[in-house]
Design an enzyme around this catalytic site. Structure first.
Site, short mmCIF file in Angstrom:
data_model
loop_
_atom_site.label_atom_id
_atom_site.label_comp_id
_atom_site.label_asym_id
_atom_site.label_seq_id
_atom_site.Cartn_x
_atom_site.Cartn_y
_atom_site.Cartn_z
N PRO A 3 10.66 -2.39 4.55
CA PRO A 3 11.06 -3.38 3.53
C PRO A 3 12.52 -3.79 3.74
O PRO A 3 13.39 -2.95 3.93
CB PRO A 3 10.92 -2.61 2.21
CG PRO A 3 10.20 -1.35 2.53
CD PRO A 3 10.36 -1.09 3.98
N GLU A 4 12.76 -5.08 3.73
CA GLU A 4 14.13 -5.57 3.79
C GLU A 4 14.56 -6.01 2.39
O GLU A 4 13.79 -5.91 1.43
CB GLU A 4 14.23 -6.71 4.81
CG GLU A 4 13.97 -6.22 6.24
CD GLU A 4 14.62 -7.11 7.30
OE1 GLU A 4 15.58 -7.83 6.97
OE2 GLU A 4 14.16 -7.08 8.44
#
Ligand code: ZN
Length: 281
Positions: free
Chosen positions: A2-3
């Site tokens: 996840p960014e």
């Protein structure tokens, strides 16, 4: 992994079910994730009301009525799912393995918030709210994209004299917080800047192009509900779809959407960089 946009998507999904709600039960299924859980973790959460769910870089920060902040990081494969209450329609947790449900919270209005993390690179910690600026994992973080502190002038100041390639500098969390590989590749393509270019050559007109497109790619990704390259789902269990709009990321050998030149991949500091050798100079 996840960014920042995905973490913001998770925050927006969880905020309505957590903010103003009291945590009535806490089930902690193991002693540790990437790090051990804080001492008496479940006891310190139980009975607390969540005042606000914030985010800094890729950290979620839930302010509790006890005066502590519950800090949560999703690592590589962490995800939250919400069930019960008004969100019963979002029960579908496709492919979720219950064995990896590590923390289960229940709120006073009947929602269940489950943290699942097969690879366990995520973590949860508690820190006093009054000294949250001193929380060690955030203390050296650069400004957030989309914040007032982040601008072309800030890039001018920060990148001058830096010898690292711009790709590496933008991944450095002390330069800019929460920017990961995908969005660095996309932003450099939009700004027509080679990932190999030395950071010191960015200040000036290139920084003036780069700062706004960093904000643009992050804002668009948040808008799109985050991307879902691997096994990530947003808080409601819905998958994001931003990956369909990548111009260069993960598109080695395909045509550049701007000029048709074949997109190349190179490895920089152990990470894949995707770029157009013609557009990006
Ligand atoms: Zn091109």
């Amino acid at each position: 992994m996840p960014e920042l946009p995905e973490v913001e998507t998770v925050r927006r999904g969880l905020a309505p079910v957590l903010e103003g709600r009291r945590i009535v039960s806490v089930k902690q299924n193991r002693p540790d994730l990437r790090f051990p859980f804080p001492e008496n973790f479940a006891k310190r959460l139980k009975g607390q009301t969540v005042i606000r769910l914030g985010r800094r870089a890729k950290f979620l920060a839930a302010e509790l009525s006890s005066g502590e902040v519950l800090v949560m990081h999703l690592g590589m494969t962490g995800r939250f799912t919400v069930s019960g209450g008004q969100l019963a329609a979002f029960h579908h947790q496709t492919g979720t393995d219950r064995v990896h449900d590590h923390v289960v919270l229940t709120t006073d209005d009947g929602h269940t918030i489950t943290y699942n993390d097969p690879r366990r690179f995520g973590f949860m910690e508690l820190w006093p709210a009054q000294s949250f600026e001193a929380y060690p994992r955030l203390i050296a973080m650069g400004p957030e994209p989309l914040s007032n502190r982040f601008s072309a002038a800030y890039l001018d100041e920060t990148l001058k004299g830096k010898k690292a390639p711009i790709k590496a500098a933008l991944l450095d969390q002390s330069v800019i917080a929460g920017l990961g590989n995908i969005y660095v590749c996309e932003a450099l393509w939009r700004a027509k800047i080679s990932p190999k270019r030395l950071s010191a050559s960015i200040p000036g007109k290139r920084a003036a192009r780069l700062a706004p497109v960093i904000n643009e790619v992050i804002a668009e990704a948040i808008e799109a509900g985050g991307s879902s390259i691997s096994d990530f789902a947003s808080a409601s269990g819905e998958l994001g779809y931003f990956q369909h709009r990548f111009a260069v990321y993960d598109r080695e050998g395909e045509a550049c959407p701007a000029c048709g030149t074949t997109i190349r991949r190179l490895v920089q500091s152990g990470r894949s960089t995707f770029y157009c050798p013609d557009c990006q100079r």
